[in-house]
Design a protein around this motif. Sequence first.
Motif, PDB file in Angstrom:
ATOM      1  N   TRP A  86     -10.203  -5.556  -9.759  1.00 60.71           N
ATOM      2  CA  TRP A  86      -9.124  -6.536  -9.588  1.00 60.71           C
ATOM      3  C   TRP A  86      -7.845  -5.906  -9.050  1.00 60.71           C
ATOM      4  CZ3 TRP A  86      -4.798  -5.351 -12.346  1.00 60.71           C
ATOM      5  CH2 TRP A  86      -4.944  -4.629 -13.536  1.00 60.71           C
ATOM      6  N   ALA A  87      -7.753  -4.572  -9.181  1.00 62.74           N
ATOM      7  CA  ALA A  87      -6.509  -3.911  -8.761  1.00 62.74           C
ATOM      8  C   ALA A  87      -6.667  -3.187  -7.437  1.00 62.74           C
ATOM      9  CB  ALA A  87      -6.075  -2.925  -9.852  1.00 62.74           C
ATOM     10  N   SER A  88      -7.817  -3.377  -6.767  1.00 55.56           N
ATOM     11  CA  SER A  88      -8.076  -2.525  -5.603  1.00 55.56           C
ATOM     12  C   SER A  88      -7.098  -2.773  -4.454  1.00 55.56           C
ATOM     13  CB  SER A  88      -9.521  -2.702  -5.133  1.00 55.56           C
ATOM     14  OG  SER A  88      -9.742  -4.076  -4.899  1.00 55.56           O
ATOM     15  N   ASP A  89      -6.527  -3.984  -4.373  1.00 56.43           N
ATOM     16  CA  ASP A  89      -5.560  -4.157  -3.279  1.00 56.43           C
ATOM     17  C   ASP A  89      -4.140  -4.368  -3.804  1.00 56.43           C
ATOM     18  OD1 ASP A  89      -5.913  -6.570  -4.348  1.00 56.43           O
ATOM     19  OD2 ASP A  89      -6.258  -7.661  -2.455  1.00 56.43           O
ATOM     20  N   CYS A  90      -3.814  -3.685  -4.874  1.00 56.26           N
ATOM     21  CA  CYS A  90      -2.448  -3.836  -5.402  1.00 56.26           C
ATOM     22  C   CYS A  90      -1.487  -2.908  -4.658  1.00 56.26           C
ATOM     23  CB  CYS A  90      -2.424  -3.591  -6.894  1.00 56.26           C
ATOM     24  SG  CYS A  90      -3.059  -2.010  -7.345  1.00 56.26           S
ATOM     25  N   ARG A  91      -0.209  -3.141  -4.893  1.00 58.06           N
ATOM     26  CA  ARG A  91       0.789  -2.318  -4.194  1.00 58.06           C
ATOM     27  C   ARG A  91       1.746  -1.699  -5.210  1.00 58.06           C
ATOM     28  NH1 ARG A  91       5.707  -5.127  -3.877  1.00 58.06           N
ATOM     29  NH2 ARG A  91       5.397  -7.199  -4.763  1.00 58.06           N
ATOM     30  N   PRO A  92       2.274  -0.507  -4.874  1.00 53.05           N
ATOM     31  CA  PRO A  92       3.158   0.166  -5.818  1.00 53.05           C
ATOM     32  C   PRO A  92       4.537  -0.488  -5.895  1.00 53.05           C
ATOM     33  CG  PRO A  92       2.724   1.547  -3.881  1.00 53.05           C
ATOM     34  CD  PRO A  92       1.966   0.287  -3.678  1.00 53.05           C
ATOM     35  N   LEU A  93       5.059  -0.572  -7.103  1.00 56.40           N
ATOM     36  CA  LEU A  93       6.423  -1.085  -7.298  1.00 56.40           C
ATOM     37  C   LEU A  93       7.415   0.043  -7.476  1.00 56.40           C
ATOM     38  CD1 LEU A  93       5.833  -3.989  -9.868  1.00 56.40           C
ATOM     39  CD2 LEU A  93       6.677  -4.212  -7.519  1.00 56.40           C
ATOM     40  N   VAL A  94       6.995   1.079  -8.182  1.00 59.71           N
ATOM     41  CA  VAL A  94       7.911   2.188  -8.436  1.00 59.71           C
ATOM     42  C   VAL A  94       7.110   3.408  -8.872  1.00 59.71           C
ATOM     43  CG1 VAL A  94       8.287   1.501 -10.855  1.00 59.71           C
ATOM     44  CG2 VAL A  94      10.001   2.892  -9.728  1.00 59.71           C
ATOM     45  N   SER A  95       7.637   4.576  -8.548  1.00 57.49           N
ATOM     46  CA  SER A  95       7.040   5.835  -8.997  1.00 57.49           C
ATOM     47  C   SER A  95       8.133   6.665  -9.668  1.00 57.49           C
ATOM     48  CB  SER A  95       6.477   6.600  -7.799  1.00 57.49           C
ATOM     49  OG  SER A  95       6.338   7.976  -8.120  1.00 57.49           O
ATOM     50  N   THR A  96       7.743   7.509 -10.606  1.00 57.03           N
ATOM     51  CA  THR A  96       8.744   8.377 -11.246  1.00 57.03           C
ATOM     52  C   THR A  96       9.094   9.562 -10.353  1.00 57.03           C
ATOM     53  OG1 THR A  96       7.049   9.727 -12.311  1.00 57.03           O
ATOM     54  CG2 THR A  96       7.912   7.859 -13.578  1.00 57.03           C
ATOM     55  N   VAL A  97       8.286   9.805  -9.307  1.00 55.79           N
ATOM     56  CA  VAL A  97       8.479  11.003  -8.489  1.00 55.79           C
ATOM     57  C   VAL A  97       9.162  10.668  -7.169  1.00 55.79           C
ATOM     58  CG1 VAL A  97       7.304  12.842  -7.236  1.00 55.79           C
ATOM     59  CG2 VAL A  97       6.534  12.220  -9.529  1.00 55.79           C
ATOM     60  N   ALA A  98       8.565   9.798  -6.441  1.00 50.92           N
ATOM     61  CA  ALA A  98       9.115   9.392  -5.141  1.00 50.92           C
ATOM     62  C   ALA A  98       8.351   8.141  -4.774  1.00 50.92           C
ATOM     63  CB  ALA A  98       8.898  10.494  -4.105  1.00 50.92           C
ATOM     64  N   ASP A  99       8.313   7.781  -3.527  1.00 48.79           N
ATOM     65  CA  ASP A  99       7.571   6.580  -3.170  1.00 48.79           C
ATOM     66  C   ASP A  99       6.092   6.795  -3.439  1.00 48.79           C
ATOM     67  OD1 ASP A  99       9.939   5.485  -2.433  1.00 48.79           O
ATOM     68  OD2 ASP A  99       9.793   6.265  -0.386  1.00 48.79           O
ATOM     69  N   ALA A 100       5.494   5.865  -4.145  1.00 51.62           N
ATOM     70  CA  ALA A 100       4.096   6.020  -4.538  1.00 51.62           C
ATOM     71  C   ALA A 100       3.178   5.740  -3.354  1.00 51.62           C
ATOM     72  CB  ALA A 100       3.779   5.061  -5.677  1.00 51.62           C
TER      73      ALA A 100
END
Length: 511
Positions: free
Chosen positions: A476-490
């Motif tokens: 169900w998550a295979s086409d999800c998109r990143p909202l935020v990363s703790t390091v840099a752009d995910a």
Amino acid sequence: MTALWWQTGVIYQIYPRSFQDTNGDGIGDLKGIERRLDYLASLGVDAIWISPIYPSPMADFGYDIVDYCGIDSRFGALADFDDLLVQAHARGLKVLLDFVPNHTSDRHPWFVESRSSRDNPKRDWYIWRDPAPDGGPPNNWISDFGGSAWEWDEATGQCYYHAFLKEQADLNWRNPAVQTAMYDVMRFWFDRGVDGFRQPAMGDMHRVLQLHSTDQPEVHAVAADMRAIADSYGAKGQGDRVLIGEIYLPVDRLMHYYGQERAGVHLPFNFQLVEASWEARSLALLIANYEAALPPGGWPNWVLGNHDRPRVAAKRGQAQARIAAMLLLTLRGTPTLYYGDELGLTDVAIPPAQVRDPRGLREPGLALGRDPVRTPMPWDGSENAGFSTARPWLPLNADWPKRNVAQMAEEPHSILTLYRRLLALRRAHLALSIGDFALLDAEGDVLAYERRHGAERLVVALNLGGRSHRLELPDWASDCRPLVSTVADATLAGDGALLLRADEGVILTTN
Ligand code: GLC
């Protein structure tokens, strides 16, 4: 379910001596908190909890109270408190006070009366016992700050009980007059408009097993009384005032504090993340066990630190402090932040001559002092970090010229900016606060879970280690998109997997 503010909201704990000084005595004050309300509102928190501000000889920095219905002059006056409340409410911020029911100062007029003679009407407001036949303390109970929990009173020939300092005499809660007096204190502040209380209940003493001095069955009836008072203030008995219990107990016993049919406190503080070993599998188990142990309708809550415990950045390091922030702000339930954690403040080394905490002073060498986690908030690069025009009561963090609010607010990758983003995301995505929670399959150092609300499903994936990991995402998550990363752009690997870099945490959405 219509969520209440204390269920969706984030609480921010202020240690008032160290937040902002405005009168130049090196100690923070209420006007200082008021001055910083815009910061708190823009940070994105919903409520502030202020550690004790009542008149106190400060033997335990405000946890030794001589007047429950006043403000210590070091912090200001009652009028300043009323102003603060108005200004906080105007910005949509709730205000919680610390209610200290366990003990008063030994200088509280109640105790002065109680110790004046054995037949004083207030004698039984405190816990008096005859000494042992050999003249020693009545039993082996140890105070939380070391030494016997009993103090001999020469004048009346008995000992009084103090779970903490001898300057903090324990109230006898089995006496109905004590209950009435303390319930009146709650009403005094509720009538003024405060939104709730955090109430210390009991300390954790390890030298003797505490079978008879803490977590007694009768305490639940007291909690239910307090809850009824709090609920009587809400619209239609709905209860928009909140009670948070400071209760250091194993999960099974902690759950009793929600009360029968939730007649206890709204939120018994869940301190497990403070003590936990920072290891993905054991954290997953801890979270699952806590979720499973909650009584029906019992609302979860999470904490990373407070004025009594080492700071999260000191224990986990700067990289993992960012992971901890993402964890705290994406678990199901109410998070409480400790001031300065949004800057990655660590424990500040206090030279022996500057130690102020009674616990540190009474048992030196054991590193029990709490001063290192109570140092002044560094606001900017000006003198004394903008905290005070005078020398602060405790030293600042050595790196304050860089680690301060003004500086870090400008840095796109600072932990402060990360906190802001996470708090904003939490506000924008109800799934993060009130959504369902489910652990996802993950291996090694990765902790992963799903948050789901309505049509939205989010993945939170946290790498607790220093090596990169590939996390296979559920279908169900295979086409999800990143909202935020703790390091840099995910980045997603593109084949239904997520590549987590060292120390990286990511939130993904299906929307
Ligand atoms: C609460 C406070 C702690 C204090 C203790 C005794 O546990 O959190 O700071 O020392 O009560 O008053």
